[in-house]
Scaffold this motif. Structure first.
Motif, mmCIF file in Angstrom:
data_model
loop_
_atom_site.group_PDB
_atom_site.id
_atom_site.type_symbol
_atom_site.label_atom_id
_atom_site.label_comp_id
_atom_site.label_asym_id
_atom_site.label_seq_id
_atom_site.Cartn_x
_atom_site.Cartn_y
_atom_site.Cartn_z
ATOM 1 N N TRP A 1 5.570 -30.271 -66.481
ATOM 2 C CA TRP A 1 5.578 -30.446 -67.754
ATOM 3 C C TRP A 1 4.199 -29.936 -68.555
ATOM 4 O O TRP A 1 4.279 -29.280 -69.447
ATOM 5 C CB TRP A 1 6.081 -31.773 -68.135
ATOM 6 C CG TRP A 1 7.333 -31.874 -68.454
ATOM 7 C CD1 TRP A 1 8.376 -32.642 -67.554
ATOM 8 C CD2 TRP A 1 8.363 -31.263 -69.398
ATOM 9 N NE1 TRP A 1 9.512 -32.617 -68.385
ATOM 10 C CE2 TRP A 1 9.815 -31.627 -69.301
ATOM 11 C CE3 TRP A 1 8.042 -30.422 -70.433
ATOM 12 C CZ2 TRP A 1 10.530 -31.410 -70.204
ATOM 13 C CZ3 TRP A 1 9.163 -30.014 -71.047
ATOM 14 C CH2 TRP A 1 10.495 -30.446 -70.980
ATOM 15 N N THR B 1 3.723 -26.365 -69.016
ATOM 16 C CA THR B 1 4.906 -25.590 -69.755
ATOM 17 C C THR B 1 4.657 -24.915 -71.036
ATOM 18 O O THR B 1 4.121 -25.583 -71.886
ATOM 19 C CB THR B 1 6.178 -26.597 -69.901
ATOM 20 O OG1 THR B 1 6.541 -27.043 -68.383
ATOM 21 C CG2 THR B 1 7.233 -25.842 -70.533
ATOM 22 N N THR C 1 6.406 -20.018 -69.320
ATOM 23 C CA THR C 1 7.012 -20.624 -67.979
ATOM 24 C C THR C 1 8.435 -21.036 -68.073
ATOM 25 O O THR C 1 8.799 -21.372 -67.086
ATOM 26 C CB THR C 1 5.949 -21.736 -67.723
ATOM 27 O OG1 THR C 1 6.194 -22.858 -68.723
ATOM 28 C CG2 THR C 1 4.447 -21.594 -67.810
ATOM 29 N N THR D 1 4.073 -30.196 -75.540
ATOM 30 C CA THR D 1 4.683 -29.061 -75.142
ATOM 31 C C THR D 1 4.836 -28.037 -75.906
ATOM 32 O O THR D 1 5.798 -28.294 -76.840
ATOM 33 C CB THR D 1 5.981 -29.326 -74.062
ATOM 34 O OG1 THR D 1 5.830 -30.399 -73.253
ATOM 35 C CG2 THR D 1 6.568 -28.199 -73.630
#
Length: 702
Positions: free
Chosen positions: A164, A167, A210, A526
């Motif tokens: 994560w 990401t 990604t 994120t």
């Protein structure tokens, strides 16, 4: 009967263990759930789907599963179900054996749905509306389920499982992303295969993407009200087949094209996340058509009003709500999720209106039946799960309320970024929390900082460019009198509504977009980028383009701003090269044991503590070091200084003192082109309406 000449006319008992139609080499086992039906019929059709050639009663019922095995039925056979039982809408039952029903577990469709009154279980012209009964056959107007060849869907896919903290999500529509791309072959534009062509992969990898998050690709049916206006449900939030890829995006390879697309993405190191809609179905409210769930077992699949089961609970705003407390609804969703992971290679899911999935009789419950089942599933243990943490029902806004395995769309972050750069009062105070992952909502129950999905724009609302060109929605093309879409967008047209030929205004708008992009990429959490925002894509002020399958939503690659694309690429590279921007743990100003310095500090441009009580605060600096918990026991000298100047005047910034190291300005949103520059001296000018990011380079000389 030539098509079925080798098919037995006698159903054998078969097995209830696997729902759906499964070919074993000699025939096909059919199993379907219905708790309240009195009889379920299997209907086989001619290869073109126009003739029902066989109707057989499923011979066995095990619990609530009706099943039978028919020797000789081969892959490619078209079929559907009919169910007999009470037609008593007042009691929640809407069985009508005249209506052909698609298999909830079908993995392929033949043909399409036609808007025709025969698809309704009632006479829509009758005064008593859905309390009446329609005896016409709906089969000519309903897509047919297909017995799939098992070879099409081998259960051998492996998700990438990228971390994560690395990401970068890119939210996109299959057709909108590729339909106007000049380097995507014409026969692949708007298709699954087109998404993973070399031109698209090159663009995405250069951006540092990604994970591609696709708007719904499970089988869709457009609402009759839209088709009557000559429109379609473009976004796709109206699912009718949870295990079937939407055929409108098929290219030359047909259904195989989806897995081929995923494989090519994986080869490029890019994950595929699906936006999935398990909160409602395309059958609509009590006046909607009978296509599948309603005719198989209305009272089990849907949440009905307790005092008036003729009507549906409508926590979704889409007419109905699936009952995710029912064991077979939970089973359907989990079987669907596993199918997309194991057979199609998908790496994660974004759950539309996820609060609905957590509704128990007493209200929202993150530990309820569906969430409990989902989190213990071993197949889904390694995939990414993202919640849209709200619905329109009571207590439906649950941002920050999901389990630790989930990330969540953070709409407060979106609004905060827009309000700060628009100049709203208290904007700086709200931004302070947003830059550090909105810890007051997410830092609990062992959650990590990546739980906050940060974005300035998504498919739902203005594009990033439109937040700088429009103050009001312009949705007349949707045919709803401009009443649809968000009323409040926290946008700013910078002096003129719509496009402008004024070079100064265009420059201001471009800088505002760069500022918001930089804010997203420099925040803890994120980051998510809406497709086209990297180059200034506009929807001409339409902030609810759900029904616009045209140039409004299709990205015009030829008109995108190459300078903004280059800037976004530089931002993404800077984030990748700077781990301190991608920390796993929340920063709270704790003292680091290695050097006794705070892991994060706020300061003014003059080096003094910020005056957070100033509601018009327009400049602030964020000094980031490694998290106190993460660096325990090891030394780190990495430091980043972020300077936000929202004001209308350039400001001198006093940099934190160093001895041998040098501050290097890596990002400066005042210009599109980025040129890392070592700072000579203790002060540096930060232009008005800009963001600067500085990195402390050990012993750097430039």
């Amino acid at each position: 009967m030539t098509y079925h000449a080798t098919v037995s006319t006698q159903l054998e008992p078969g097995s209830p263990s696997r729902l759906g139609a499964h070919f074993d080499g000699g025939g096909t086992n059919f199993a379907v759930f219905s708790e309240h039906a009195e009889q379920v019929f299997l209907c086989l059709f001619s290869p073109d789907g126009t003739r029902e050639e066989m109707r057989l009663s499923l011979p066995e019922r095990t619990g609530a599963v009706w099943h039978g095995y028919l020797p000789g039925v081969q892959p490619g056979t078209l079929y559907g179900y009919r169910a007999s039982g009470p037609y008593t809408p007042e009691a929640g039952h809407r069985f009508n054996r005249n209506k052909l029903l698609i298999d909830p577990y079908t993995r392929e469709f033949h043909g399409s749905f036609t808007d025709h009154t025969a698809t309704f279980g009632y006479l829509n012209s009758a005064p008593e509306a859905d309390l009446s009964f329609d005896s016409r056959d709906s089969a000519p107007f309903v897509a047919k389920s297909v017995v799939s060849d098992p070879a099409l869907f081998p259960l051998d896919a492996q998700p990438l499982e990228r971390g994560w903290h690395d990401t970068l999500i890119y939210e996109a529509h299959v057709k909108g992303l590729t339909q106007r791309h000049p380097d995507v072959p014409e026969d692949l534009r708007g298709t699954y295969e087109g998404l993973a062509t070399p031109a698209m992969l090159d663009h995405l990898t250069k951006l540092g993407v990604t994970a591609v998050e696709l708007l719904p690709v499970q089988a869709i049916r457009s609402e009759g009200a839209l088709t009557a206006r000559g429109l379609v449900n473009y976004w796709g939030y109206n699912t009718i087949g949870f295990l079937a890829p939407e055929p409108r995006y098929f290219g030359p390879a047909g259904v195989r094209g989806f897995r081929a697309m995923v494989d090519r993405f994986h080869a490029a190191g890019i994950e595929v996340i699906l936006d999935v809609v398990y909160n409602h179905s395309a059958e609509g409210d009590h006046l909607g058509p009978t296509l599948s769930f309603r005719g198989l077992d209305n009272a089990s699949y849907y949440r009905l009003q307790a005092d008036q089961p003729r009507y549906y609970v409508n926590d979704t705003g889409c007419g109905n709500t699936l009952d995710t407390t029912h064991p077979f609804v939970i089973r359907l969703i989990l079987d669907s999720l596993r199918f997309w992971v194991q057979a199609m290679g998908v790496d994660g899911f974004r759950f539309d209106l996820a609060a609905t999935l957590c509704r128990e009789p007493a209200g929202f419950d993150r530990t309820g039946r569906f969430m409990t089942a989902l989190r213990q599933d071993p197949v889904l243990a390694g995939v990414k799960l993202i919640a849209e943490p709200w619905d329109i029902g009571p207590g439906g806004y649950q941002l920050g309320g999901f389990p630790a395995k989930f990330a969540e769309w953070n709409d407060r972050y979106r609004d905060t970024v827009r309000k700060f750069w628009r100049g709203d009062t208290h904007g700086a105070q709200e931004l302070g929390s947003a830059l550090l992952g909105t810890a007051y909502l997410f830092d609990k129950r062992g959650r990590r900082v990546w739980s906050s999905v940060n974005y300035a724009a998504s498919h739902d609302g203005f594009t990033l460019a439109d937040t700088t060109q429009y103050e009001h929605r312009h949705n007349m093309a949707n045919g709803e009198g401009n009443r649809d879409g968000h009323k409040v967008n926290f946008s700013d047209n910078l002096g003129t509504e719509g496009p402008s030929d004024d070079p100064a205004r265009r420059d201001m708008r471009a800088r505002r977009q760069r500022n918001m992009l930089a804010t997203v990429f420099l925040s803890q959490g994120t980051p998510m980028l809406l497709a086209g925002d990297e180059g200034g894509h506009s929807q001409r002020g339409n902030n609810n383009a759900y029904c616009q399958d045209n140039a409004t939503t299709w990205i015009d690659w030829a008109s995108l701003d190459p300078d903004q694309i280059a800037f976004t690429t530089a931002l993404s590279q800077f984030r990748r090269d700077t781990p301190i921007l991608r920390q796993m743990d929340f920063l709270h100003g704790a003292t680091r044991p290695t050097d006794h310095r705070k892991d994060v500090e706020w300061r003014g441009f003059d080096g003094t503590p910020l005056n957070w009580s100033n509601d018009s605060l327009s400049s602030l600096c964020l000094h980031l070091r490694g998290n106190a918990e993460s660096v325990a026991g090891k030394a780190t000298r990495d430091e980043v200084l972020l300077a936000f100047n929202r004001g209308n005047h350039d400001l001198d910034l006093l940099l934190p003192p160093t001895i041998h190291d040098v501050w290097v300005r890596e990002i400066d949103t005042a210009e599109a082109a980025q040129h890392p520059t070592p700072v000579d001296g203790a002060r540096i000018r930060v232009p008005a309406q800009s963001v600067s990011a500085f990195v402390l380079r050990v012993g750097s000389t430039g």
